[in-house]
Design an enzyme around this catalytic site. Structure first.
Site, PDB file in Angstrom:
ATOM      1  N   CYS A  75      42.738  39.910  30.500  1.00 15.94           N
ATOM      2  CA  CYS A  75      43.296  40.399  31.763  1.00 15.94           C
ATOM      3  C   CYS A  75      43.496  41.907  31.642  1.00 15.94           C
ATOM      4  CB  CYS A  75      44.633  39.709  32.013  1.00 15.94           C
ATOM      5  SG  CYS A  75      45.533  40.334  33.443  1.00 15.94           S
ATOM      6  N   CYS A 190      38.687  43.636  36.423  1.00 18.38           N
ATOM      7  CA  CYS A 190      39.604  42.496  36.535  1.00 18.38           C
ATOM      8  C   CYS A 190      38.774  41.278  36.173  1.00 18.38           C
ATOM      9  CB  CYS A 190      40.134  42.383  37.962  1.00 18.38           C
ATOM     10  SG  CYS A 190      40.996  40.823  38.288  1.00 18.38           S
TER      11      CYS A 190
HETATM   12  N1  DGL Z   1      42.657  38.811  35.882  1.00 19.54           N
HETATM   13  C1  DGL Z   1      43.546  39.918  35.995  1.00 19.54           C
HETATM   14  C2  DGL Z   1      42.881  41.203  35.479  1.00 19.54           C
HETATM   15  O1  DGL Z   1      41.925  41.167  34.721  1.00 19.54           O
HETATM   16  C3  DGL Z   1      44.251  40.230  37.273  1.00 19.54           C
HETATM   17  C4  DGL Z   1      44.683  39.243  38.284  1.00 19.54           C
HETATM   18  C5  DGL Z   1      46.106  39.484  38.795  1.00 19.54           C
HETATM   19  O2  DGL Z   1      46.365  40.364  39.633  1.00 19.54           O
HETATM   20  O3  DGL Z   1      46.970  38.761  38.299  1.00 19.54           O
HETATM   21  O4  DGL Z   1      43.315  42.280  35.808  1.00 19.54           O
END
Ligand code: DGL
Length: 267
Positions: A75, A190
């Site tokens: 993430c 993301c």
């Molecule tokens: N999957 C997360 C990232 O790589 C973000 C998603 C969220 O806003 O929670 O930034």
């Protein structure tokens, strides 16, 4: 089943599965524990100190319970905020972070116009600004914070379709025309976004290279883990943990489709 070491993958939702897909190819002999902090989704909207405090507390529990050989923070929003703090708080634990692929984009662009598509949290981070200063000083980088794309990706994973007009609106600002040149690279900063890549390609005003870091993260995990001996061999199934305790059945089914047993809430 064989005894295996554990890699713990972490995301706010199901975006980190884009990293799991790649990592399992390179590290098939490791057990996967996938933790989605869906009680706190979306991370992109959180105030920094509150999110940091939450993550440090949660990782204390997760490390004690799962004793992973390696943690992959799949993430960008979490990594750009917390990777250093996590390393400091848990100095004996190995971590791999996920940060915007600004360096490869700056090396690869021909037009000199690059966009970084991310959550509002990642766009705000000093960490992201520092990457631009260090690696992309000669390139024009546009940071595009999207409020909705991560949730649209979750929707898409859940229902198999997505509002293409909404995707088009969210990515529109990535496409810049300036002095006869056009954006030629969009960094997907993301881990949710690779699930929408086909839709983004379809609605994009012109073709660009979309940089997805999943494979690079998997390679980094492989190189780190190659140097270690698994410390806690377990004869147990791959496990997905959702922190909310109220995860919609479609997302639980999705995790099962990835071969995970599903558990609601950390112990
Ligand atoms: N999957 C997360 C990232 O790589 C973000 C998603 C969220 O806003 O929670 O930034």
């Amino acid at each position: 089943m064989n005894s295996r070491g554990t890699i713990l993958y972490f995301d706010s939702g199901i975006g980190g599965l884009s990293v799991v897909k790649e990592a399992r190819i390179l590290l098939p002999e490791y057990r996967s524990v996938y933790v989605a902090d869906d009680a706190a989704f979306p991370y992109g909207a959180w105030e920094e100190q509150a999110l940091l405090d939450r993550m440090i507390a949660l990782f204390g529990q997760l490390i004690a319970e799962h004793r992973p050989d390696l943690i992959v923070i799949a993430c960008n929003t979490a990594s750009t905020l917390a990777i250093e703090a996590l390393r400091n708080a848990f100095p004996d634990q190995a971590f791999v972070g996920t940060v915007p692929a600004i360096k490869p984009a700056a090396e690869r662009t021909v037009s000199g116009l690059v966009s970084v598509l991310a959550t509002p949290g990642t766009v705000r981070r000093q960490y992201t600004r520092d990457l631009i200063d260090r690696y992309a000083a000669r390139v024009h980088v546009r940071l595009v914070g999207s409020e909705r794309l991560a949730a649209l990706a979750e929707d898409y994973m859940r229902r198999g379709f997505v509002d293409e007009k909404a995707v088009s609106d969210e990515i529109a600002k990535c496409f810049v025309e300036q002095d006869g040149k056009r954006t030629d690279i969009v960094v997907l900063a993301c881990t949710h976004y690779p699930f929408l890549i086909n839709r983004m390609r379809k609605v994009a005003p012109w073709p660009v290279d979309w940089i997805d870091t999943s494979e690079a993260i998997a390679r980094r995990a492989l190189s780190l883990i190659g140097e270690m001996k698994p410390s806690n061999l377990l004869d147990a199934a791959d496990l997905a943990v959702f922190t909310s305790g109220m995860t919609p059945p479609e997302l639980c089914r999705l995790a099962k489709g990835f071969g995970f047993e599903v558990r609601q809430r950390p112990q």
